[in-house]
Design a protein around this motif. Structure first.
Motif: not given
Length: 631
Positions: A5-8, A24-25, A59-60, A230-231
């Motif tokens: 999970r990568f955020e911001n 990104l998840i 954050s990673l 995302s799709w």
């Protein structure tokens, strides 16, 4: 289960933002395709996931103990390492121990360092190395690889298998694939599909092969203007979603621009209006201006047009009972075919089957050993070379295209060279840069611009889809569909063949070239198939040669009488040619890497010069080989 999970996330190169506060998840079992235009940041995102680079912000989080395997775009080197040793490298430190132990056990008994062998035994016992050694052996067997073969003897397709084995040997939870189908023939691409489909972990891939993506991906991620969309679903489902999204975005931007224009008119009213204006409204206008300035403009679509020559005669080329052999190996056997004006013919076959040889014969550049070639009248040929040999890397885009002219003629109308380059999405600033500064996709776009500025009624294209983004690929398809001339196309892109060609010339083994109506799927429906591959588990330790760059050189000696010196030279030439072909393929893979042109200019120039030198050596060797064969 969530794998990462990568955020911001924020990532930028210079003033260009590739990621702007994005998330990104990735979940266990997903097969995710990453889409985006050339330069959008797809490869950078893949490197970020792999841990090769760090973001500017965000954050990673990785699942504890997460294992990541990578199948890079660049093939492993064609050096003297054994396949076993290359695959074992995927096991990190344990792999190093196994590699050393493997090397020792293959030395003559009198040269073996028994003390070091005993030490390796203990170290491998301590880290469960023997079980991992068994894993390497099992994986080699599953991928039909011979661990005792040297990398220098393998073709590009088989080295791709070795790279996949190296990525899989650690049993990763996540597999990263960067343009895995580049320079592979159709059969090897299908084999790769099966391997990826059977992989139990998650997959994140970048590819321009739409059929490969449609067959594998369960989710699409589009990277565009620094944002990730995302799709859930297939590539075809995503295209419908994307079309709707662009319509909504266009409406929102039109409403925004209309409001901004109204406020600009209001703020410019006379003195009386200024005395009574609402300060809150002024601040709101200032904010609108900031938003407009910050809004990234979507890159326009290329406006590709093709300069057509006068019509050729109805007959373009005819072969009658044409045969051609190369170093004793039949490439084309008793082929009769007739290509007429307006035909769009695809050449389909394994790498090394003889497609380039047939192209040369159809163009009249190579005469068959037996049979006849008859060329039509008024032919004007334009040739797309996948090695981009028509581009001078030291000259600017403008100089490469203009060649001293200030304008080009497209369909009877003169157009300034700079404006023509803008049709292919090159800004004036970009047009004045050297070709060596372009990415692989941009070089292909420039080559298309150069090709299409030349009047032609016979268009010959050798792997034109490599490195092109999907939008440019679809525009090229549309152009070729509407092209009134004749097309000869070599491609391993199944969707491209289905969408463009009206007929197939398929190489089906032992010199058999058969003609089919329609595209790739029509070939399959009509019973078309490739000959079975040689069994790699046979007693012979000869390496598999299914995907050799053509022409495939046999080491059989000719029956012609030559002096000892000339015969010796002729015997050595096939091996020298193969080595140069492998070196050229390696350099091409390196140059097609999106990050290649981010290196220092001296290194880029040196690599491009090296490729040019290798190509020159290869041409000389080929000419010498044909000269000696003819004696």
């Amino acid at each position: 289960m969530t794998l990462l999970r990568f955020e911001n996330l924020h990532l930028a190169y210079g003033q260009t933002p590739l990621l702007q506060d994005e998330t990104l998840i990735l979940e266990e079992g997903e097969r995710v395709a990453l889409l985006g235009r050339n330069g959008a940041g797809k490869s950078s995102l893949l490197k970020l996931v792999a841990g090769d680079i760090q973001p500017d912000g965000g954050s990673l989080w990785y699942k504890p103990g997460l294992k990541i395997g990578t199948l890079p775009q660049v093939l492993p080197a064609a050096d003297e390492r054994l396949v076993f040793e290359v695959v074992a490298e995927g096991l990190a430190e344990v792999g190093r121990l196994l590699e050393e132990f493997h090397q020792i056990t293959h030395q003559p008994p009198e040269q073996v360092d028994l003390k070091r062998m005993d030490q390796l035994h203990h170290e491998l016992d301590a880290c469960n190395g023997w079980a991992l050694n068994q894993r390497v052996e099992q994986l080699l067997k599953r991928l039909h690889l011979d661990g005792e073969v040297r990398m220098s003897s393998l073709s590009g397709g088989w080295r791709r298998r070795v790279a996949l084995a190296k990525a899989l040997v650690s049993e990763p939870d996540l597999l990263l694939l960067d343009e895995p189908t580049n320079h592979l023939d159709v059969e090897t691409i299908q084999w790769l599909e099966e391997q990826v489909r059977s992989f139990p972990g998650a997959v994140l891939l970048i590819t321009h092969d739409r059929t490969f993506m449609q067959n594998l991906a369960t989710r699409m991620l589009e990277l565009d203007l620094g944002q990730i969309t995302s799709w859930e679903g297939s590539y075809q489902d995503f295209l419908e979603f994307k079309a709707h999204q662009l319509e909504v975005e266009a409406r929102h931007q039109a409403a925004f621009d209309k409001k901004l224009a109204q406020e600009e008119v209001w703020i410019r009213q006379g003195i009386k209006a200024r005395r009574t204006r609402n300060e809150g409204r002024v601040r709101a206008l200032q904010e609108l201006r900031k938003q407009r300035a910050a809004r990234l403009q979507r890159q326009g679509k290329a406006d590709i047009q093709l300069e057509t020559a006068d019509q050729s005669g109805k007959l373009v080329v005819e072969l009658k009972n044409a045969s051609f052999s190369y170093a004793g190996q039949p490439l084309i056997n008793n082929l009769t075919t007739r290509i007429q004006r307006g035909d769009k013919i695809g050449l389909l076959g394994r790498n090394g089957a003889g497609k380039t040889t047939l192209l040369k014969m159809l163009l009249g550049n190579l005469q068959p050993d037996t049979g006849e070639v008859k060329l039509g009248s008024k032919l004007e040929v334009a040739y797309f070379d996948q090695l981009r040999g028509q581009l001078n890397p030291e000259k600017t885009l403008l100089d490469n295209l203009a060649e001293g002219r200030t304008s080009v003629t497209i369909n009877g109308k003169d157009k300034h060279v700079m404006g023509y380059l803008q049709d292919f999405l090159f800004t004036p600033e970009r047009a004045r840069q050297p070709v060596s500064a372009l990415s692989g996709g941009e070089q292909n776009r420039l080559l298309l611009a150069k090709l299409f500025a030349k009047p032609a009624n016979l268009l010959v294209m050798d792997e034109p889809t490599n490195d092109l983004d999907l939008e440019t690929l679809e525009l090229l398809e549309e152009l070729l569909l509407n092209y009134q001339g004749t097309l000869l196309l070599v491609s391993h892109d199944r969707a491209f063949l289905d969408n463009v060609v009206t007929g197939i010339l398929a190489f089906e083994g032992e010199g058999r070239v058969r003609e089919y109506i329609g595209g790739y799927q029509d070939w399959i429906r009509q019973g078309g198939r490739f000959p079975p591959l040689e069994n790699p588990d046979s007693k012979s330790k000869e390496p598999p040669q299914a995907a050799k760059t053509e022409p495939q050189v046999s080491k059989a000696k000719p029956a012609k009488k030559l002096s000892y010196k000339l015969q010796r030279e002729l015997d050595l030439l096939p091996g020298e040619i193969e080595a140069l072909e492998e070196q050229l393929a390696e350099l091409e893979s390196k140059i097609s890497d999106p990050d290649f042109y981010q290196q220092e200019a001296d290194l880029v120039t040196a690599t491009l010069q090296q490729m040019e030198d290798v190509q020159g050596q290869l041409d000389q060797k080929m000419e010498r080989w044909m000269e000696l064969e003819a004696d």
